[in-house]
Scaffold this motif. Structure first.
Motif, short mmCIF file in Angstrom:
data_model
loop_
_atom_site.label_atom_id
_atom_site.label_comp_id
_atom_site.label_asym_id
_atom_site.label_seq_id
_atom_site.Cartn_x
_atom_site.Cartn_y
_atom_site.Cartn_z
N ALA A 1 -0.63 4.52 5.19
CA ALA A 1 -0.11 2.69 4.89
C ALA A 1 -0.37 2.27 6.14
N GLU B 1 1.04 -1.05 0.01
CA GLU B 1 -0.18 0.08 0.10
C GLU B 1 0.81 1.48 -0.03
N ARG C 1 -3.59 1.87 7.82
CA ARG C 1 -4.58 1.36 6.60
C ARG C 1 -6.03 2.29 6.45
N ILE D 1 -6.01 -0.17 0.82
CA ILE D 1 -5.74 -1.56 0.04
C ILE D 1 -4.66 -2.54 0.51
N ALA D 2 -4.81 -2.25 2.20
CA ALA D 2 -3.00 -3.72 2.69
C ALA D 2 -4.36 -4.85 2.95
#
Length: 106
Positions: A74, A32, A77, A81-82
């Motif tokens: 990232a 991500e 979160r 995406i992650a």
């Protein structure tokens, strides 16, 4: 004299292969972060005017700052995406024996 490579076991364990709960989560967050870095780089290229104080040092600093910002985003979160990557790989690896986590793409 033995080299460090010869002491590595032939069958990687989930922890050694970056697997397990923490390894998969960290890999998904790293993926991500890469996507977010590319997004931020694209946004920087779409500038509206020339930077009057621009230099290669300023560009390098901005790239480092963008990379750190992408890593932080990232880790929070918030983009999802992650979570999607982790869910996909957890589903694929869920039924596999513990010795096959590092085996590559199936």
């Amino acid at each position: 004299m033995t080299s460090p490579i010869s002491s590595v076991s032939a069958t990687p364990t989930p922890a050694a292969a970056g697997g397990g709960d923490g390894g998969l989560r960290k890999a998904a967050e790293a993926f991500e972060a890469v996507i977010l870095r590319q997004l931020m780089a694209s946004m920087r290229q779409a500038k509206l005017a020339d930077d009057i104080f621009g230099s290669s040092a300023t560009d390098n600093f901005r790239e480092m700052a963008d990379a750190r910002t992408a890593d932080s985003l990232a880790a929070m979160r918030q983009f999802g995406i992650a979570d999607m990557v982790e869910r996909q790989f957890r589903g694929q690896l869920g039924g596999m024996p513990a010795g096959r986590f590092g085996g590559g793409v199936q």
